[in-house]
Scaffold this motif. Structure first.
Motif, PDB file in Angstrom:
ATOM      1  N   LYS A  23     -54.162 -43.026  -8.782  1.00  0.00           N
ATOM      2  CA  LYS A  23     -55.551 -42.582  -8.722  1.00  0.00           C
ATOM      3  C   LYS A  23     -56.245 -43.636  -8.353  1.00  0.00           C
ATOM      4  N   SER A  24     -57.343 -43.521  -7.442  1.00  0.00           N
ATOM      5  CA  SER A  24     -58.155 -44.629  -7.072  1.00  0.00           C
ATOM      6  C   SER A  24     -59.043 -44.697  -8.195  1.00  0.00           C
ATOM      7  N   ILE A  25     -59.640 -46.123  -8.240  1.00  0.00           N
ATOM      8  CA  ILE A  25     -60.449 -46.428  -9.490  1.00  0.00           C
ATOM      9  C   ILE A  25     -61.893 -46.404  -8.844  1.00  0.00           C
ATOM     10  N   LYS A  26     -62.637 -45.464  -9.242  1.00  0.00           N
ATOM     11  CA  LYS A  26     -64.147 -45.543  -8.931  1.00  0.00           C
ATOM     12  C   LYS A  26     -64.948 -45.778  -9.858  1.00  0.00           C
ATOM     13  N   HIS A  27     -64.607 -45.715 -11.212  1.00  0.00           N
ATOM     14  CA  HIS A  27     -65.264 -46.150 -12.509  1.00  0.00           C
ATOM     15  C   HIS A  27     -64.359 -46.534 -13.530  1.00  0.00           C
ATOM     16  N   PHE A  28     -64.283 -47.785 -13.690  1.00  0.00           N
ATOM     17  CA  PHE A  28     -63.374 -48.538 -14.769  1.00  0.00           C
ATOM     18  C   PHE A  28     -63.075 -47.678 -15.976  1.00  0.00           C
ATOM     19  N   THR A  29     -64.197 -47.415 -16.743  1.00  0.00           N
ATOM     20  CA  THR A  29     -64.127 -47.014 -18.060  1.00  0.00           C
ATOM     21  C   THR A  29     -63.623 -45.364 -18.009  1.00  0.00           C
ATOM     22  N   ARG A  30     -64.013 -44.403 -16.903  1.00  0.00           N
ATOM     23  CA  ARG A  30     -63.682 -43.217 -17.084  1.00  0.00           C
ATOM     24  C   ARG A  30     -62.159 -43.040 -16.615  1.00  0.00           C
ATOM     25  N   ASP A  31     -62.048 -43.731 -15.478  1.00  0.00           N
ATOM     26  CA  ASP A  31     -60.673 -43.502 -14.638  1.00  0.00           C
ATOM     27  C   ASP A  31     -59.631 -44.275 -15.474  1.00  0.00           C
ATOM     28  N   MET A  32     -59.983 -45.067 -16.114  1.00  0.00           N
ATOM     29  CA  MET A  32     -58.731 -45.911 -17.005  1.00  0.00           C
ATOM     30  C   MET A  32     -58.599 -45.654 -18.329  1.00  0.00           C
ATOM     31  N   SER A  33     -59.595 -44.697 -18.815  1.00  0.00           N
ATOM     32  CA  SER A  33     -59.616 -44.712 -20.396  1.00  0.00           C
ATOM     33  C   SER A  33     -58.472 -44.049 -21.164  1.00  0.00           C
ATOM     34  N   ASP A  34     -57.512 -43.358 -20.098  1.00  0.00           N
ATOM     35  CA  ASP A  34     -56.292 -42.853 -20.835  1.00  0.00           C
ATOM     36  C   ASP A  34     -54.991 -43.734 -20.948  1.00  0.00           C
ATOM     37  N   GLY A  35     -55.384 -44.966 -20.210  1.00  0.00           N
ATOM     38  CA  GLY A  35     -54.187 -45.931 -20.406  1.00  0.00           C
ATOM     39  C   GLY A  35     -53.157 -45.987 -19.377  1.00  0.00           C
ATOM     40  N   VAL A  36     -53.224 -44.947 -18.442  1.00  0.00           N
ATOM     41  CA  VAL A  36     -51.968 -44.703 -17.686  1.00  0.00           C
ATOM     42  C   VAL A  36     -52.253 -45.536 -16.474  1.00  0.00           C
ATOM     43  N   LEU A  37     -53.545 -45.930 -15.935  1.00  0.00           N
ATOM     44  CA  LEU A  37     -53.406 -46.709 -14.689  1.00  0.00           C
ATOM     45  C   LEU A  37     -53.404 -48.211 -15.255  1.00  0.00           C
ATOM     46  N   VAL A  38     -53.770 -48.618 -16.324  1.00  0.00           N
ATOM     47  CA  VAL A  38     -53.221 -49.690 -17.033  1.00  0.00           C
ATOM     48  C   VAL A  38     -51.815 -49.962 -17.143  1.00  0.00           C
ATOM     49  N   ALA A  39     -51.295 -48.968 -17.610  1.00  0.00           N
ATOM     50  CA  ALA A  39     -49.854 -48.998 -17.595  1.00  0.00           C
ATOM     51  C   ALA A  39     -48.873 -49.186 -16.253  1.00  0.00           C
ATOM     52  N   GLU A  40     -49.743 -48.531 -15.207  1.00  0.00           N
ATOM     53  CA  GLU A  40     -49.185 -48.530 -13.875  1.00  0.00           C
ATOM     54  C   GLU A  40     -49.283 -50.142 -13.283  1.00  0.00           C
ATOM     55  N   ILE A  41     -50.573 -50.664 -13.569  1.00  0.00           N
ATOM     56  CA  ILE A  41     -50.846 -52.045 -13.212  1.00  0.00           C
ATOM     57  C   ILE A  41     -49.777 -52.924 -13.891  1.00  0.00           C
ATOM     58  N   LEU A  42     -49.270 -52.767 -15.296  1.00  0.00           N
ATOM     59  CA  LEU A  42     -48.493 -53.515 -15.861  1.00  0.00           C
ATOM     60  C   LEU A  42     -47.185 -53.458 -15.472  1.00  0.00           C
TER      61      LEU A  42
END
Length: 115
Positions: A23-42
């Protein structure tokens, strides 16, 4: 923890764009609040540490908490990053700029590791 400067946020945005996320990141806090995109980065940075099937896209606070607790317990601690319950709640709710601070910490640590 001090909030990031506009220059630090710009550098962080450039760093984040190198990852091919679900998913593209448009707003850090909203788009990443479930932790999934952070897990993908990691997963991109440390493929052996992250099993993406442990993290589900979600909207409920309870499920977001579960994702972050799992990420904290299984991955972040191995990277010597420790999130307490208050920090996890801030990540879930998008409070106090903690998401940007965490992402910046990941960027700094991995840039030093691979530079």
């Amino acid at each position: 923890m001090a909030p990031l400067s506009s220059e630090e946020l710009s550098v962080l945005c450039v760093w984040l764009h190198q990852f091919h996320l679900s998913k593209s990141i448009k707003h850090f806090t909203r788009d990443m609040s479930d932790g999934v995109l952070v897990a993908e980065i990691l997963k991109c940075l440390f493929p052996k540490l992250v099993d993406l099937h442990n993290y589900s896209k979600c909207n409920s606070t309870a499920n977001k908490l579960s994702n972050w607790q799992t990420l904290n317990r299984k991955v972040l601690r191995r990277l010597n990053i420790y999130l307490d319950d208050a920090m996890i709640m801030d990540l879930v709710s998008g409070s106090n700029g903690i998401m940007e601070i965490l992402l910046n910490e990941l960027m700094v640590r991995t840039t030093r590791t691979y530079a």
